[in-house]
Each structure stands twice: as C-alpha cells, then as structure tokens.
Design a protein around this motif. Sequence first.
Motif, mmCIF file in Angstrom:
data_model
loop_
_atom_site.group_PDB
_atom_site.id
_atom_site.type_symbol
_atom_site.label_atom_id
_atom_site.label_comp_id
_atom_site.label_asym_id
_atom_site.label_seq_id
_atom_site.Cartn_x
_atom_site.Cartn_y
_atom_site.Cartn_z
ATOM 1 N N MET A 1 -3.106 14.059 1.114
ATOM 2 C CA MET A 1 -2.681 12.724 0.735
ATOM 3 C C MET A 1 -1.458 12.827 -0.188
ATOM 4 N N ARG A 2 -0.446 12.042 0.078
ATOM 5 C CA ARG A 2 0.763 12.060 -0.732
ATOM 6 C C ARG A 2 0.508 11.513 -2.127
ATOM 7 N N VAL A 3 1.308 11.931 -3.086
ATOM 8 C CA VAL A 3 1.178 11.480 -4.472
ATOM 9 C C VAL A 3 1.299 9.961 -4.548
ATOM 10 N N LEU A 4 2.236 9.393 -3.803
ATOM 11 C CA LEU A 4 2.436 7.945 -3.804
ATOM 12 C C LEU A 4 1.190 7.209 -3.320
ATOM 13 N N ASP A 5 0.548 7.721 -2.283
ATOM 14 C CA ASP A 5 -0.684 7.119 -1.770
ATOM 15 C C ASP A 5 -1.814 7.237 -2.786
ATOM 16 N N ARG A 6 -1.889 8.388 -3.449
ATOM 17 C CA ARG A 6 -2.942 8.588 -4.466
ATOM 18 C C ARG A 6 -2.743 7.640 -5.640
ATOM 19 N N LEU A 7 -1.481 7.425 -6.041
ATOM 20 C CA LEU A 7 -1.191 6.497 -7.127
ATOM 21 C C LEU A 7 -1.628 5.089 -6.757
ATOM 22 N N GLY A 8 -1.262 4.645 -5.569
ATOM 23 C CA GLY A 8 -1.656 3.314 -5.112
ATOM 24 C C GLY A 8 -3.163 3.148 -5.037
ATOM 25 N N LYS A 9 -3.841 4.172 -4.570
ATOM 26 C CA LYS A 9 -5.304 4.117 -4.483
ATOM 27 C C LYS A 9 -5.934 4.039 -5.870
ATOM 28 N N SER A 10 -5.427 4.815 -6.819
ATOM 29 C CA SER A 10 -6.015 4.811 -8.157
ATOM 30 C C SER A 10 -5.724 3.505 -8.899
ATOM 31 N N LEU A 11 -4.578 2.857 -8.613
ATOM 32 C CA LEU A 11 -4.252 1.587 -9.265
ATOM 33 C C LEU A 11 -4.804 0.386 -8.511
ATOM 34 N N GLY A 12 -5.181 0.596 -7.251
ATOM 35 C CA GLY A 12 -5.730 -0.489 -6.458
ATOM 36 C C GLY A 12 -4.672 -1.428 -5.891
ATOM 37 N N VAL A 13 -3.426 -0.987 -5.825
ATOM 38 C CA VAL A 13 -2.333 -1.791 -5.262
ATOM 39 C C VAL A 13 -1.425 -0.875 -4.444
ATOM 40 N N PRO A 14 -0.730 -1.425 -3.437
ATOM 41 C CA PRO A 14 0.189 -0.576 -2.678
ATOM 42 C C PRO A 14 1.409 -0.205 -3.516
ATOM 43 N N CYS A 15 1.888 1.021 -3.357
ATOM 44 C CA CYS A 15 3.053 1.505 -4.093
ATOM 45 C C CYS A 15 4.116 1.981 -3.103
ATOM 46 N N THR A 16 5.375 1.717 -3.437
ATOM 47 C CA THR A 16 6.484 2.154 -2.597
ATOM 48 C C THR A 16 7.579 2.782 -3.456
ATOM 49 N N LEU A 17 8.306 3.727 -2.872
ATOM 50 C CA LEU A 17 9.462 4.303 -3.553
ATOM 51 C C LEU A 17 10.584 3.278 -3.515
ATOM 52 N N THR A 18 11.146 2.970 -4.677
ATOM 53 C CA THR A 18 12.222 1.990 -4.747
ATOM 54 C C THR A 18 13.572 2.680 -4.638
#
Length: 82
Positions: A1-18
């Motif tokens: 699992m990518r770091v970005l996906d793990r961050l989104g999962k732990s925060l409970g919101v989708p995350c994207t690289l800006t």
Amino acid sequence: MRVLDRLGKSLGVPCTLTRSLGTVRHAITFRKITLEAHVVTCGKKTPPRIAEPLRWTRPEEFGHDVAVSSLAFKILKLLPQG
C-alpha cells in the motif's frame, strides 16, 4: 500500500498529491537519504481529526513547542513563506 493511501486511510479521508516541493538530501551516521517532498491535500479544507497523542502543528511551532528533526527543518525550508 502506498504511503498516500495509508495516510488517507488513517485520517479517514481521501488524500491526493497536490504538487512537488523538491528534493531534500540528509545523512544519519553512514546512511544517506534522498527525500522527495510533496504537498498533500486530504479531504476538506479543515484538517481531519487525528488520534492522540498526535496533533496538527504550525510551522512556527517547530523547534520551540514541538521537537522535530533536522530533516523536518530541511523540508520546512521548501515551503513557501506566508
């Protein structure tokens, strides 16, 4: 699992690289690290809640109210001022 996906999962919101901030080089004893720093947008404009003992901080708190590594200071220098 990518770091970005793990961050989104732990925060409970989708995350994207800006956007990319740049590259930071760092050394710890005999290990050399090259880090690609990016701005990440997660969910809404308000920061999501995070579990204790973690908390959101402002860059001006680094080194005063919050202890951070010299690597964190190098990344902080890549951020636009203001």
